[in-house]
Scaffold this active site. Structure first.
Site, PDB file in Angstrom:
ATOM      1  CB  ILE A  58     -84.102 -47.774  42.595  1.00 58.09           C
ATOM      2  CG1 ILE A  58     -84.971 -47.498  41.363  1.00 58.09           C
ATOM      3  CG2 ILE A  58     -83.669 -49.225  42.671  1.00 58.09           C
ATOM      4  CD1 ILE A  58     -84.218 -47.597  40.051  1.00 58.09           C
ATOM      5  CB  THR A 120     -80.595 -51.525  26.437  1.00 61.98           C
ATOM      6  OG1 THR A 120     -81.031 -52.009  25.166  1.00 61.98           O
ATOM      7  CG2 THR A 120     -81.048 -50.073  26.563  1.00 61.98           C
ATOM      8  CG  ASP A 121     -78.790 -53.603  21.738  1.00 61.27           C
ATOM      9  OD1 ASP A 121     -79.885 -53.347  22.293  1.00 61.27           O
ATOM     10  OD2 ASP A 121     -78.637 -54.573  20.977  1.00 61.27           O
ATOM     11  CE1 TYR A 147     -85.757 -50.139  28.831  1.00 59.59           C
ATOM     12  CE2 TYR A 147     -85.258 -50.604  26.528  1.00 59.59           C
ATOM     13  CZ  TYR A 147     -85.009 -50.805  27.875  1.00 59.59           C
ATOM     14  OH  TYR A 147     -84.002 -51.655  28.264  1.00 59.59           O
ATOM     15  CE  LYS A 151     -81.543 -49.276  30.830  1.00 64.19           C
ATOM     16  NZ  LYS A 151     -81.457 -49.778  32.244  1.00 64.19           N
ATOM     17  NE  ARG A 211     -85.342 -55.634  18.442  1.00 58.25           N
ATOM     18  CZ  ARG A 211     -85.672 -54.818  17.425  1.00 58.25           C
ATOM     19  NH1 ARG A 211     -84.990 -54.866  16.285  1.00 58.25           N
ATOM     20  NH2 ARG A 211     -86.642 -53.946  17.560  1.00 58.25           N
ATOM     21  N   GLY A 272     -92.606 -46.701  15.388  1.00 59.19           N
ATOM     22  CA  GLY A 272     -91.176 -46.376  15.542  1.00 59.19           C
ATOM     23  C   GLY A 272     -90.274 -47.597  15.672  1.00 59.19           C
TER      24      GLY A 272
END
Ligand code: NAD
Ligand code: TDX
Length: 334
Positions: A58, A120-121, A147, A151, A211, A272
């Protein structure tokens, strides 16, 4: 409709392509996927003759511009997606998740193509375990890991391209997905395939982290609702009220294998480690009338366990390398 799906050989993207060819036979799908360690072309084998597959990156601006010029819409799933990998080496996350999204945005801007951005949340950070609230579209961004920061960055690029250049984009931020074709590095497939191999499940730290689980088909049905009827420029949160702590998920998997509820190990915690994610998906439900089909997590999880039992040839080639990587990263039984 001609649709470009990035990351269509990954977990959620492959399920999206399956759902699309099944429920919308008029849609012509082109998949663009780099086939990283996480991409698996065989996930598309059952529908290979009904789609076009392009092997590429991409972040390759010329390729992306050519492909985007030939479609009516883009759904962008491609990403580096695993938090633990982003702690070991953040660079591919910056390159694919930020630079790759930039390249897609420039192409949809040039060709005035409808764009849906999958996020993502985790961009919202985490909640305390005893906090009764959930993330909404108004929650401030506060990402914890490389990550989730990558995002969050890509979401911000999308918002800027909507406002500054009039790009017709929507964004969705979804909670944790489960279902078939998920890479064995992720929590649920890792524990299922460990148990198939006679290895005890591995809980990071206390296992009290929470989660908010959603079946991948419910995520993808929401994406279609947003693509067809979502308001341009809007962000929609996708979630199915599936909050569970990690320990209870492991115990449900153990139950599916007929094993005792305490038959797991605690291992080194993730640095973390986010405590809790929870999604308020009222906007999606009230504005677009979306509802999830998989209301019972136990049933959806049991079907997922069965899928991994039935499809060992799909996951087996990745299993040893994945476990070696966890060991090399220093994971130890506590
Ligand atoms: P995945 O890792 O299973 O698949 C990612 C796919 O993207 C792979 O096929 C990979 O080959 C491809 N890819 C990676 N880099 C690429 C590049 N530079 N060019 C082209 N293709 C590339 O990921 P997933 O779990 O299916 O996640 C898909 C999307 O959904 C991601 O954007 C992720 O952030 C988001 N998301 C995932 C979850 C979840 O629970 N898994 C939850 C919310 C949002
Ligand atoms: O072996 C494990 N043991 C364990 O306790 C693994 C792999 C994970 N965990 C814990 C960490 C998390 O609290 O399980 C939880 C889920 O872990 P992951 O599957 O790595 O998912 P998470 O970090 O929550 O991120 C996922 O959801 C949001 C996806 O990987 C992301 O792509 C998505 O954006």
């Amino acid at each position: 409709m001609r649709l470009l799906v990035t990351g269509g050989a990954g977990f959620i993207g492959a399920n999206f392509v399956h759902q699309t060819v099944t429920t919308r036979p008029g849609v012509q799908v082109t998949v663009l996927d780099k086939l990283t360690y996480a991409g698996n072309r065989s996930s598309l084998d059952p529908i290979a003759d009904r789609i076009e597959f392009v092997h590429g990156d991409i972040a390759d601006a010329a390729l992306v511009e050519r492909l985007v010029g030939g479609v009516d819409a883009v759904v962008h799933f491609a990403a580096e997606s695993h938090n633990d990998n982003s702690l070991a080496d953040p660079w591919p996350f910056v390159q694919t998740n930020i630079v790759g999204t930039y390249s897609l945005l420039q192409a949809v801007r040039k060709h005035q193509v409808r764009y849906h951005h999958i996020s993502t949340d985790e961009v919202y950070g985490d909640l305390e375990l005893d906090d009764p609230s959930a993330f909404t579209e108004a929650t401030p961004y506060n990402p914890s890991s490389p990550y989730s920061a990558s995002k969050a960055s890509s979401d911000m690029l999308v918002r800027a391209w909507v406002r500054s250049f009039g790009v017709r984009a929507t964004i969705s931020n979804c909670s944790n997905n489960y279902g078939p074709y998920q890479h064995v590095e992720k929590f649920i497939p890792r524990q299922i395939t460990n148990l198939i191999d006679g290895v005890r499940p591995r809980l990071y730290g206390s296992g009290h982290q929470v989660r908010d689980w959603i079946h991948v088909d419910d995520h993808n049905s929401a994406v279609w609702e947003i693509l067809e009827r979502g308001r341009i420029g809007r962000t929609y949160l996708i979630g199915a009220q599936g909050e569970r702590d990690n320990k209870s998920v492991v115990q449900l998997i153990l139950e599916a294998f007929g094993r005792p509820a305490d038959d797991f190990d605690h291992v080194t915690d993730r640095p973390g480690h986010d405590l809790r994610y929870a999604i308020d998906s009222s906007l999606l439900r009230t504005e677009l009338g979306w509802t999830p089909r998989y209301s019972d997590f136990r049933t959806g999880l049991a079907a997922t366990v069965q899928w991994y039992r039935d499809n060992e040839n799909w996951w087996r080639p990745q299993k040893a390398a994945t476990e070696n990587a966890y060991a090399a990263a220093g994971e130890k039984v506590l």
